[in-house]
Scaffold this active site. Structure first.
Site, PDB file in Angstrom:
ATOM      1  N   TRP A 355      43.846 -32.278  61.926  1.00 25.64           N
ATOM      2  CA  TRP A 355      42.689 -32.477  61.039  1.00 25.64           C
ATOM      3  C   TRP A 355      42.195 -33.913  61.089  1.00 25.64           C
ATOM      4  O   TRP A 355      41.402 -34.330  60.252  1.00 25.64           O
ATOM      5  CB  TRP A 355      43.044 -32.089  59.602  1.00 25.64           C
ATOM      6  CG  TRP A 355      44.047 -32.990  58.921  1.00 25.64           C
ATOM      7  CD1 TRP A 355      45.014 -33.753  59.506  1.00 25.64           C
ATOM      8  CD2 TRP A 355      44.163 -33.232  57.512  1.00 25.64           C
ATOM      9  NE1 TRP A 355      45.735 -34.442  58.563  1.00 25.64           N
ATOM     10  CE2 TRP A 355      45.234 -34.134  57.331  1.00 25.64           C
ATOM     11  CE3 TRP A 355      43.491 -32.767  56.391  1.00 25.64           C
ATOM     12  CZ2 TRP A 355      45.632 -34.584  56.066  1.00 25.64           C
ATOM     13  CZ3 TRP A 355      43.894 -33.222  55.135  1.00 25.64           C
ATOM     14  CH2 TRP A 355      44.945 -34.101  54.983  1.00 25.64           C
ATOM     15  N   ASP A 356      42.639 -34.659  62.095  1.00 26.28           N
ATOM     16  CA  ASP A 356      42.387 -36.100  62.103  1.00 26.28           C
ATOM     17  C   ASP A 356      40.915 -36.468  62.207  1.00 26.28           C
ATOM     18  O   ASP A 356      40.534 -37.588  61.872  1.00 26.28           O
ATOM     19  CB  ASP A 356      43.184 -36.762  63.229  1.00 26.28           C
ATOM     20  CG  ASP A 356      44.676 -36.669  62.992  1.00 26.28           C
ATOM     21  OD1 ASP A 356      45.272 -37.654  62.535  1.00 26.28           O
ATOM     22  OD2 ASP A 356      45.242 -35.592  63.243  1.00 26.28           O
ATOM     23  N   GLU A 494      52.933 -31.401  53.260  1.00 29.06           N
ATOM     24  CA  GLU A 494      53.766 -30.927  54.375  1.00 29.06           C
ATOM     25  C   GLU A 494      55.256 -30.827  54.064  1.00 29.06           C
ATOM     26  O   GLU A 494      55.955 -30.058  54.706  1.00 29.06           O
ATOM     27  CB  GLU A 494      53.569 -31.792  55.632  1.00 29.06           C
ATOM     28  CG  GLU A 494      52.198 -31.651  56.275  1.00 29.06           C
ATOM     29  CD  GLU A 494      52.125 -32.332  57.620  1.00 29.06           C
ATOM     30  OE1 GLU A 494      52.708 -33.415  57.765  1.00 29.06           O
ATOM     31  OE2 GLU A 494      51.478 -31.782  58.516  1.00 29.06           O
ATOM     32  N   LYS A 614      55.531 -36.126  51.091  1.00 26.22           N
ATOM     33  CA  LYS A 614      55.493 -36.922  52.320  1.00 26.22           C
ATOM     34  C   LYS A 614      54.303 -37.870  52.313  1.00 26.22           C
ATOM     35  O   LYS A 614      54.386 -39.014  52.746  1.00 26.22           O
ATOM     36  CB  LYS A 614      55.417 -35.984  53.526  1.00 26.22           C
ATOM     37  CG  LYS A 614      55.270 -36.689  54.868  1.00 26.22           C
ATOM     38  CD  LYS A 614      55.115 -35.671  55.991  1.00 26.22           C
ATOM     39  CE  LYS A 614      54.890 -36.350  57.330  1.00 26.22           C
ATOM     40  NZ  LYS A 614      54.679 -35.361  58.420  1.00 26.22           N
ATOM     41  N   GLN A 615      53.166 -37.367  51.832  1.00 27.62           N
ATOM     42  CA  GLN A 615      51.927 -38.141  51.888  1.00 27.62           C
ATOM     43  C   GLN A 615      50.994 -37.620  50.797  1.00 27.62           C
ATOM     44  O   GLN A 615      51.303 -36.667  50.091  1.00 27.62           O
ATOM     45  CB  GLN A 615      51.271 -37.983  53.251  1.00 27.62           C
ATOM     46  CG  GLN A 615      50.953 -36.556  53.634  1.00 27.62           C
ATOM     47  CD  GLN A 615      50.499 -36.407  55.066  1.00 27.62           C
ATOM     48  OE1 GLN A 615      49.757 -37.231  55.570  1.00 27.62           O
ATOM     49  NE2 GLN A 615      50.952 -35.352  55.731  1.00 27.62           N
TER      50      GLN A 615
END
Length: 809
Positions: A355-356, A494, A614-615
């Site tokens: 998805w960058d 994630e 995680k983020q």
């Protein structure tokens, strides 16, 4: 080092792979890692060349199971050029490289302005003499199929014979990522070599399953004042080499120029890759001329794209921009490729597209809109596959893959290795269906920035409609609450891919997924209303959609559920029931806890049990949407999102995030710049240094983190200015950040090339270049202004007080 150059001194075997990634040179079509030309791939060095979109699929046996993975292919190494000296007894000595002889000096210099990598080494020879080696290389930015390496060898206090071998090496595998070593890595097959007199060798090969033909041709020339003692073209089974022997007298200087052409069968307007490669390298100009045209091409890029920020932050931002442009240049506009998460710099994530582009396109939209459109077309060409995938899962619309490669099927691995435990574990990341919302967001933002209504009403509309159709079909009505829920997904976090002890993976009502799905449905309905009647009818007929479904879309867009707990937005339903982690204990026990999931699994535990991310997940909403737009989305869903609730949510998840992704600091930096300015710089600084300092401990050597690099550019362009492109206007709501209080850049906005934005001394200066285009409407928090072509407007904005608070200038 200047603001345009980066330098690495000395030879550090433990850091070579990191330097090789950071010194990669590319032009959007292909890229070559910054390895020493004399070294083949091994434990310390990894020379590699990647062509955008050149994938191959292989089967491997993992944990007793047959798995299939598609990889971006490491192609034959054109860079190989090595040399050795004849010993007194007459035999040739070993090939020279750092480690065989004493290094008196060794340095690499990356010139961002000219797009070149320079290497300078001085070797102490066995007899006491000194040999100096200077090299400059380029991957040509004007002609995307050319590269060149110039090597200058000088004898200091020494004389004798040197053999030089200039080769194309076809004995390559995908060996950049150590944890993939158990997988099948031999992608290149049917290697053939040959020679084209008087100075060119060539090599062709194919990828084993995708059957892409690849051809490289290398021309090697000597400038020595006299002919070499011998010059022999030696094609071999896996390597095509040009061997030259030169006699050096003391003080003599010899220049070796190697020019390379690379073509594949995916190229347009060619007949045969080999014939084209040989013809192109034969006709190529000499290296000094190539250097000049290459530098001129880079100068044109910098005029369109450069960002001016004082100090070290500005140096790093330009470094990030350099690598973005090497992966996604104007040449990309002619290719069928997406945004590889690790650039064209290494093999982590197998070169896949995630998805960058969500972090890349906001910058490209306002500088290289033709590249943005091409990247969206990559998704459009795979829309049919996404619809087929949805049908196979019993769903309507388009279900885009979390990881995409050549043809748009789901490329997420079924099993992944935890290096901390050595165990292969099931991978459920394919449940990150929010990638569809990212694609829809990118389409909408591109069209808002460019005014490209033709795209919005055609390909863009098809993608939006199919993605919206998927969300409306996936949403399940819950009678108890009279709301809709989305079940069995994984959010951007994630870490959490299921409930503790649950038999099936997936989570219910991930807040980010539901809110972005509601946004997609809202924008799509808005588009449907705006379309001309004939176009709307044509689209619905082509896509086999029924207008009778639109009322349900409207209802879902207003009734999707967002869970809350303890006065904050819940990351997903049931988050509040998870266990709190003893963060201090884990930080004390481990050097880094960025990959907390791996640590816990190695301990026999699972991160699914804990309130640990995680983020950024929920906070990603504050990255994508301005505060006013986010409030409007929540209001449409029937929720009141005030500043206090959002600030509590930011504080809550800030304490529970390990930042295991380089995107995390980036998102937190922008969100905090709006919510808690005093703490923002810590995260912005870490986002800037993520790759150059390799903060994740070895990952950058496997490829840079392109989304994070582009995101730091967007943080200045959009985050600090509050720049939005919507409702046929530029919206600005500047955010003062002490460490980045001055900046300047230009943007391409709806036909206006070079709209200047500059902040300094409490003023925001906007300049519109003279043209025949219409005036630009600029919306600020408290007023609107119109700037005509040829005009400059200075606006007073909040300045920075010594304590970090804002004050009116």
């Amino acid at each position: 080092m200047s603001e345009w150059t980066w330098e690495w001194t000395g030879y550090d075997p433990t850091a070579e792979r990191l330097r090789e990634s950071l010194c990669t040179l590319g032009n959007g079509y292909f890229a070559t890692r910054g390895a020493l030309p004399e070294r083949r791939a091994g434990l310390l060095h990894y020379p590699a060349t990647y062509v955008a979109g050149c994938y191959n699929r292989l089967e491997s046996t993992v944990a007793g199971r047959q798995v299939v993975n598609e990889d971006l292919v490491n192609l034959p190494n054109w860079l190989l050029l090595r040399f050795r000296l004849r010993r007194t007894a007459g035999a040739w000595g070993p090939w020279l490289f750092p480690g065989t002889h004493t290094l008196l000096d060794h340095r690499h210099t990356l010139d961002l302005r000219r797009g070149t990598l320079t290497r300078a080494s001085r070797y102490r020879l066995d007899d006491g003499g000194v040999l100096r080696v200077e090299q400059i290389r380029l991957v040509h930015m004007e002609d995307p199929h050319l590269a060149a390496l110039r090597t200058v060898i000088t004898a200091e206090d020494w004389s004798g014979e040197i053999e030089i071998e200039s080769s194309i090496d076809g004995e390559v595998i995908n060996g950049n990522v150590h944890r993939y070593r158990a997988l099948n890595r031999h992608h290149v097959t049917h290697v053939r070599t040959g020679a084209h007199e008087p100075d060119t060798v060539w090599l062709t090969c194919r990828t084993s399953t995708s059957d892409i033909s690849v051809a490289l041709a290398a021309r090697t020339e000597i400038t020595a004042g006299e002919a070499p003692a011998s010059s022999v073209l030696r094609p071999a089974r896996q390597r095509a080499g040009h061997h030259l022997v030169i006699f050096f007298s003391e003080g003599r200087r010899v220049t070796v120029d190697k020019t390379v052409a690379l073509h594949t069968s995916r190229d347009t307007a060619i007949s045969d890759p080999l014939g084209e490669a040989v013809d192109r390298v034969t006709a190529a100009a000499d290296v000094p001329t190539l250097l000049d045209s290459h530098a001129a091409a880079w100068e044109r890029l910098w005029r369109r794209a450069d960002i001016q920020v004082p100090g070290e932050a500005g140096r790093i931002l330009r470094f990030h921009l350099f690598h973005v442009l090497q992966t996604l240049s104007p040449h990309t506009a002619d290719l069928d490729v997406g945004v590889p998460a690790r650039g064209l710099h290494g093999e982590a994530y197998r070169g896949h597209v995630f998805w960058d582009e969500l972090f890349v396109l906001p910058y490209l939209n306002l500088h290289f809109p033709e590249v943005s459109r091409s990247l969206l077309n990559y998704r459009y060409r795979r829309l049919t596959r996404a619809c087929r995938t949805a049908r196979a899962a019993g769903r309507s619309g388009a279900m885009y893959p979390w990881q995409s490669g050549s043809d748009g099927r789901e490329e997420s691995q079924e099993w992944h290795l935890n290096p901390a435990s050595g165990r292969w574990l099931p991978d459920h990341s394919h449940l990150q269906h929010h990638v569809g919302s990212a694609i829809a967001y990118n389409v909408w933002q591109y069209c808002e920035a460019t005014g490209d209504t033709e795209y919005l009403h055609t390909r863009g509309a098809e993608m939006l409609l199919q993605i919206a159709h998927f969300w409306a079909d996936l949403a399940i009505h819950e009678p108890d609450t009279d709301r809709y829920g989305i079940r069995g997904v994984v959010g951007p976090d994630e870490y959490h891919d299921g409930y503790p002890g649950a038999a099936l993976p997936g989570l219910d009502d991930n807040a980010y997924t539901n809110v972005t799905a509601a946004w997609v449905l809202t924008r799509t309905l808005e588009l449907v209303r705006r379309l001309p009647a004939w176009r709307r009818e044509e689209l619905f007929d082509r896509l086999r959609l029924n207008t009778d479904e639109l009322p349900k879309w409207e209802e879902v867009s207003r009734r999707l559920r967002v869970p809350f707990h303890q006065g904050v937005i819940s990351q997903f339903e049931g988050y509040d029931g998870l266990v709190e982690l003893d963060w201090d204990a884990y930080r004390a026990r481990y050097k880094t806890i960025r990959r907390l999931d791996r640590i816990l699994e190695a301990e026999g535990d699972s991160v699914n049990r804990y309130k640990a991310s995680k983020q950024a997940d929920v906070l990603m909403l504050g990255y994508l949407f301005s505060p006013s737009e986010l409030r409007a989305v929540f209001r449409r869903l029937g929720y009141d999102l005030d500043d206090d609730l959002w600030c509590r949510t930011v504080d809550y998840y800030l304490r529970r995030t390990s930042h295991g992704s380089t995107l995390s600091e980036l998102v937190h930096g922008l969100v905090l710049a709006r919510a808690r300015r005093a703490e923002a710089w810590q995260y912005v600084h870490e986002a800037l240094e993520a790759d150059i300092a390799d903060i994740q401990g070895g990952t950058t050597g496997e490829g840079v983190h392109l989304g994070a690099m582009a995101g730091t550019l967007d943080l200045v362009q959009r985050g600090l200015t509050g720049l939005e492109t919507r409702e046929d206007a530029l919206w600005l709501n500047p955010v003062p950040l002490p460490a980045l209080s001055e900046y300047g850049f230009t943007v391409h906005y709806r036909g206006h090339w070079g709209v200047g934005v500059r902040r300094r001394s409490g003023q925001l200066e906007l300049s519109v270049p003279d043209s025949d285009e219409s005036p630009i409407r600029v919306m600020l928090a408290d007023r609107a202004v119109t700037i005509a072509p040829g005009e400059t407007c200075s606006l007073i904005v909040p300045d920075i007080a010594p304590d970090g608070s804002s004050r009116q200038a």
